[in-house]
Scaffold this active site. Structure first.
Site, mmCIF file in Angstrom:
data_model
loop_
_atom_site.group_PDB
_atom_site.id
_atom_site.type_symbol
_atom_site.label_atom_id
_atom_site.label_comp_id
_atom_site.label_asym_id
_atom_site.label_seq_id
_atom_site.Cartn_x
_atom_site.Cartn_y
_atom_site.Cartn_z
ATOM 1 C CB CYS A 402 -23.764 80.502 -22.508
ATOM 2 S SG CYS A 402 -23.035 80.215 -24.123
ATOM 3 C CG HIS A 528 -20.022 78.864 -19.730
ATOM 4 N ND1 HIS A 528 -21.156 78.155 -19.460
ATOM 5 C CD2 HIS A 528 -19.933 78.949 -21.075
ATOM 6 C CE1 HIS A 528 -21.737 77.823 -20.604
ATOM 7 N NE2 HIS A 528 -21.015 78.294 -21.597
ATOM 8 C CD GLU A 530 -21.006 78.707 -15.502
ATOM 9 O OE1 GLU A 530 -21.212 79.899 -15.206
ATOM 10 O OE2 GLU A 530 -21.367 78.202 -16.577
HETATM 11 N N1 GLN Z 1 -26.392 76.982 -27.889
HETATM 12 C C1 GLN Z 1 -25.770 78.247 -27.676
HETATM 13 C C2 GLN Z 1 -24.605 78.488 -28.614
HETATM 14 O O1 GLN Z 1 -24.061 77.573 -29.179
HETATM 15 C C3 GLN Z 1 -25.359 78.419 -26.228
HETATM 16 C C4 GLN Z 1 -24.290 77.482 -25.789
HETATM 17 C C5 GLN Z 1 -24.111 77.453 -24.275
HETATM 18 O O2 GLN Z 1 -25.037 77.757 -23.524
HETATM 19 N N2 GLN Z 1 -22.942 77.058 -23.816
HETATM 20 O O3 GLN Z 1 -24.212 79.601 -28.800
#
Ligand code: GLN
Length: 558
Positions: A402, A528, A530
């Site tokens: 992310c 994500h 995980e």
């Molecule tokens: N801050 C970034 C976004 O909002 C990544 C968010 C995250 O790592 N879950 O896109």
């Protein structure tokens, strides 16, 4: 509902002495004991804070925010709606232990309860009444517990973990509600499990039971008698400590259960099984005491033992002072490495302090892979970008999750494309090369809670990609939590330096994954992975990272 009311069984788990003593793992392990016997379970958790969900909390305060596949539309009253897919991190533990996906409505917060009652008052739901904690708030809590219990498949046993510590003002209405609920259901279908800490004093060679006695007394003062006391301690309790706790807490000695430090948390259900907790609970609840089938779980636990190799994975980020901030990532790394007979050492790098390239080259000199962490905002970001730059330069296996993927692209833009000042607009809204920017749907969003692109979404992999080889399939589903995304107009130009788009969302507008053809393992994903990793079913991306790490280590050491 009537038949549910006549058959449902409940286990309420409370905590005493200290917070953070592993109530979540204890609850998940008890659920596992019931699963070993073929019983259907559902786990709920009550969080006594006023947030509607933990989505806006800093992970340093409360640990990671867990993201569910499903989204729940919470309607406190007609006309109001809140989307919820962000819940307490204990649900990650529940999913990893039980293998059952949770629904966000299983996480009940004080915020949700109070909001329902207060907005309900405005609607006229309580005409003529003075609206009070008892009975209105407590009724609402009981209603939520029944609603969650009534979802299909109807469980044989509902476990309810009550967050916080007995004696906290915030938790009072919840304890009162479960007291009432236990009386309504009948005490023979309810078990109260109290989890406490029993400190060991090496100077006198003794376990100290006094804090446990006090917290059980507080519980009794609220009209709740524990049926089982689970004692977190450095090691197994001595018989004399058990005897003392049993006596003061008014329970038989065999219901004082040790929860000692263990090398692998997945071992806890087996430790409970050895102490016969499974049959104590089923007997107590009037369930048939079936024999426990533990073979698969024993094999899973075995895979975590006796690793033949070690890999070191660096995690540069800003929430490194609390291990729980990245709980699911740590677990996913453990699952993948255990499957490969390997132990994973995690090297935390606080990128607010270690931020320039020289420092990071030094920090990353003896690691075998880099996992660039998710996150928000500007703190620690330059160090994260520079860590990604080092992975590009030194060909260290890299997985960006992310924010980690977004910052990986920023590093690529700056260092390989020569786009000075490239950035995400989350940090620099005036960047000349805004390679990461808000998604269109987010441009008009004003509220911060529950408004990101959240939950499970389909992902379409490009069949020529390396990612496709890792997954072995084209269509996957992963969990997301983001407002920003990689901007194709820039990313497509990066192809000249070997960067490929490996996956999109089904509409083809959101880049879901990128990879690098000129690097042995360099992957960034917008989602994500995980959250989907299980102890016996590691996630292909984490497996890929650990495998690449082992190869890199062999090369580094040759
Ligand atoms: N801050 C970034 C976004 O909002 C990544 C968010 C995250 O790592 N879950 O896109």
């Amino acid at each position: 509902m009537e038949s549910l009311k006549n058959h449902a069984r409940f286990i309420f788990v409370t905590g005493g002495v200290l917070s953070g003593i592993g109530k979540g793992v204890t609850t998940a392990s008890i659920a596992k004991l019931l699963q070993f016997r073929g019983y259907k379970i559902r786990i709920l958790k009550i969080d006594p804070y006023l947030n509607i969900d933990p989505g806006t909390m800093n992970p340093i305060e409360h640990g990671e925010v867990f993201v569910t596949d499903q989204t729940w539309v919470f309607k406190p009253v007609e006309g109001f709606e809140f989307k919820i897919s962000e819940i307490d991190l204990d649900f990650g533990t529940y999913e990893r232990f039980t293998g059952i996906e949770v629904h966000p409505s299983q996480n009940i917060t004080s915020g949700q309860i109070y909001l329902s009652v207060i907005l309900g008052e405005r609607k006229g739901n309580y005409l003529g009444s003075t609206v009070q904690i008892i009975p209105h708030i407590t009724d609402q809590i009981k209603q939520r517990i029944w609603d969650a219990a009534a979802q299909d498949p109807i469980p044989d046993v509902v476990l309810v973990e009550i967050g916080g510590t007995v004696g906290d003002i915030e938790a009072m209405p919840f304890l009162e509600s479960v007291r009432q609920l236990a009386r309504e259901v009948g005490r023979n279908r309810v078990a109260f499990v109290h989890v406490t800490l029993v400190p060991y004093m090496p100077s006198v060679g003794e376990f100290k039971t006094k804090p446990t006695q006090h917290s059980v007394r507080t519980l009794q003062g609220l009209g709740l008698q524990p049926d089982i006391v689970v004692c977190r301690a450095e090691k197994e309790l001595t018989e004399s400590a058990e005897r003392k706790i049993a006596l003061f807490c008014n329970i038989p000695e065999n219901r004082v259960i040790s929860n000692p430090d263990i090398p692998v948390i997945y071992q806890l259900p087996l430790s409970f099984e050895e102490q016969e907790l499974g049959s104590i609970i089923t007997t107590h609840l009037g369930l048939e005491n079936r024999s426990a089938i533990t073979d698969d779980w024993i094999n899973t636990v075995k895979s975590f033992r006796n690793p033949k190799n070690t890999v070191t994975i660096a995690m540069p980020g800003k929430y490194t002072s609390l291990g729980d901030s990245y709980k699911s990532i740590n677990e996913a790394l453990f699952h993948a490495s255990a499957t490969l007979g390997t132990k994973v050492e995690i090297k935390w790098i606080e990128t607010e302090e270690r931020c320039d390239v020289e420092c990071l080259v030094e920090d990353l000199a003896e690691v075998d892979g880099i996992l660039l962490t998710p996150g928000f905002g500007k703190r620690g970001v330059e160090g994260m970008i520079n860590a990604a730059a080092v992975s590009l330069d030194k060909k260290i296996p890299f997985l960006g999750i992310c924010y980690g993927a977004q910052l990986g692209i920023v590093a690529f833009a700056r260092h390989l494309m020569g786009w000075k000042g490239a950035h995400t607009t989350e940090v620099d809204s005036n960047s000349l090369f805004p390679v990461v920017d808000l998604m269109d749907e987010q441009k008009t969003t004003e509220d911060m809670g529950g408004t990101m692109r959240l939950g499970g979404h389909e992902v379409v992999l490009r069949e020529e990609s390396f990612l496709y080889q890792l997954y072995g399939t084209k269509n996957i589903r992963e969990r997301f939590r983001h407002r920003y995304h990689l901007i194709e107009r820039y990313v497509s130009r990066m192809a000249e330096k070997g960067l490929e788009i490996a996956a999109y969302d089904p509409s083809g507008t959101i880049i879901n994954a990128v990879e690098l053809t000129t690097h042995p393992f360099w992957i960034g994903v917008q989602y994500h992975p995980e959250f989907k990793s299980q102890p016996s079913k590691p996630h292909p991306l984490y497996l890929g990272l650990i495998k690449a790490g082992l190869d890199y280590k062999a090369m580094r050491e040759s």
